[in-house]
Write an enzyme that holds these catalytic residues in place. Structure first.
Site, short mmCIF file in Angstrom:
data_model
loop_
_atom_site.label_atom_id
_atom_site.label_comp_id
_atom_site.label_asym_id
_atom_site.label_seq_id
_atom_site.Cartn_x
_atom_site.Cartn_y
_atom_site.Cartn_z
N ASP A 1 0.83 -1.20 0.00
CA ASP A 1 0.00 0.00 0.00
C ASP A 1 0.86 1.25 0.00
O ASP A 1 0.60 2.21 -0.73
CB ASP A 1 -0.90 0.02 1.23
CG ASP A 1 -2.15 -0.83 1.06
OD1 ASP A 1 -2.58 -1.03 -0.09
OD2 ASP A 1 -2.70 -1.27 2.07
N ILE A 2 1.88 1.25 0.84
CA ILE A 2 2.74 2.43 0.97
C ILE A 2 3.50 2.68 -0.33
O ILE A 2 3.58 3.82 -0.81
CB ILE A 2 3.70 2.28 2.16
CG1 ILE A 2 2.90 2.22 3.47
CG2 ILE A 2 4.71 3.42 2.21
CD1 ILE A 2 3.71 1.77 4.67
#
Length: 420
Positions: free
Chosen positions: A190-191
């Site tokens: 996600d990051i």
């Protein structure tokens, strides 16, 4: 419950060293994102001056608001949500009503960037797909963040960070050889997808500066996860070798791994022959090993890992970290204590970079903040402002951004555009 006494002990956020115009000042972003990948991307734009308007369902808002820990005084403002939504404004909008869509389209007409990470088909059902939005605003940069892309046979699949870790091969590479692979504790896909989306948006803004045209921008979690397997993917494509799980050792460099000194574990990374020589000659005082004609070559050391690790562990166990750390640093050997998260956040390194501070909050007084890692000398990030409550800025956005008068706002409210 937030531990307010601990928060109040954090240092105050420091502003930029000198007044500066934010690099993205004047850029308006309409943020239809939720959870991590989308909101973290738009937060980075907000950090550097973009006016990010987070469009949320009335009352409930982003589901990520409810991830723990939360505080009774801050309904729908859990710590993870605060982490991904600073410097934004929140507009509560009922997208299922014609009047709510009217407001959304007015915002899109005024915007530079739209970012969404709904499931495939949701924006189309709202009538806010790219082709429709492009007709409203030809200069719009429309960034769509998805799991497997918006076209093709897998466009309908839902995807979350651990699924991307599993399907990309990332999990198979991590952990120990005698058990199943493991996911990372951090939502690393996600990051990294958020960072990729931010880069794509900035590139599209640069392109528009040259030709005046907006465009559709797409970033997929799975695509980014493949990138995050690192150079192992290219090693496999060129040799057919399937990466193995090596725990904390490296399959490419030696000696690299975790060692135990008298009081704590630490990591050493001998990335090249020069570091190996300095480690054994200057730190461990074993010039015979450092200049051994066989061991001084990286490829040979990989075959002698067990022997080298045994020598090193025996030596390191005799003294504490306070003895070894300055010696390793003076010799230029990359190394670091294996810390807990609490130790890392309170470390001298984090303090020296002003990474963990506290910022003002209208209800709690203070909340923690983790600074952006992006440091621009001339156009720094603006001082952090706490993430908003659901719909906290609705009235302000309608009046100041869309220039709706009170009568129009009242009519929209009566029609249910902003929920109950």
């Amino acid at each position: 419950m937030f531990d307010q006494s601990r928060i109040n002990e954090l240092p105050l956020q420091q502003g930029p060293a000198a007044p500066a115009t934010a690099v993205l000042e004047g850029v308006r972003v309409i943020d239809f994102t939720h959870f991590v990948a989308g909101p973290l991307a738009t937060m980075t734009l907000a950090d550097f001056g973009a006016d990010v308007i987070k469009v949320e369902a009335p009352n409930k808002g982003d589901d990520f608001r409810y991830y723990p820990p939360s505080d009774p005084e801050l309904p729908a403002q859990g710590a993870p949500y605060l982490w991904t939504n600073r410097n934004k404004r929140s507009l509560a909008l009922n997208m299922k009503s014609p009047e709510g869509l009217e407001v959304a389209k007015a915002l899109i007409e005024s915007a530079d960037v739209l970012v969404e990470n709904f499931s495939t088909g949701v924006m189309e059902r709202f009538g806010l797909d790219y082709e429709t939005c492009r007709k409203i605003n030809p200069r719009l940069i429309y960034c769509s963040v998805s799991a497997y892309g918006r076209t093709g046979p897998y466009a309908d699949r839902l995807g979350f960070d651990p699924i991307a870790q599993a399907e990309s091969g990332f999990i198979s590479m991590n952990g120990y050889s005698d058990r199943q692979g493991v996911r990372t504790g951090s939502a690393i896909m996600d990051i990294s997808t958020a960072m990729t989306a931010t880069n794509a948006i900035l590139l599209a803004l640069l392109a528009r500066q040259r030709d005046g045209k907006g465009q559709f921008v797409e970033v997929a979690l799975f695509d980014t996860a493949i990138l995050m397997t690192g150079f192992a993917a290219m090693q496999h494509l060129t040799t057919g070798h399937e990466p193995q799980r090596n725990g904390n050792t490296s399959p490419d460099t030696c000696p690299s791994g975790v060692f135990e000194c008298e009081d704590t574990p630490f990591y050493i990374n001998c990335g090249n022959d020069g570091i190996f020589v300095r480690l054994f000659e200057q730190v461990l005082e074993r010039p015979d090993i450092a200049h051994d004609p066989v061991l001084s070559k990286r490829a040979n050391r990989l075959q002698s890992r067990d022997m080298l690790f045994g020598l090193m562990q025996d030596a390191f166990s005799r003294h504490p970290w306070s003895y070894w750390q300055p010696k390793l640093r003076a010799a230029g050997v990359p190394s670091g204590q294996v810390r807990t998260l609490a130790e890392a956040l309170a470390s001298d390194e984090a303090r020296s970079r002003d990474l963990v501070t506290r910022i003002e909050h209208p209800v709690k007084g203070w909340i923690p903040n983790i600074a952006t890692p992006l440091r621009l000398a001339r156009t720094p990030a603006r001082p952090a402002r706490a993430a908003p409550a659901v719909g906290a800025d609705t009235q302000e956005i309608l009046a100041d951004v869309l220039h709706f008068d009170e009568a129009r706002i009242d009519a929209l409210r009566a029609a249910g555009a902003f929920g109950g």
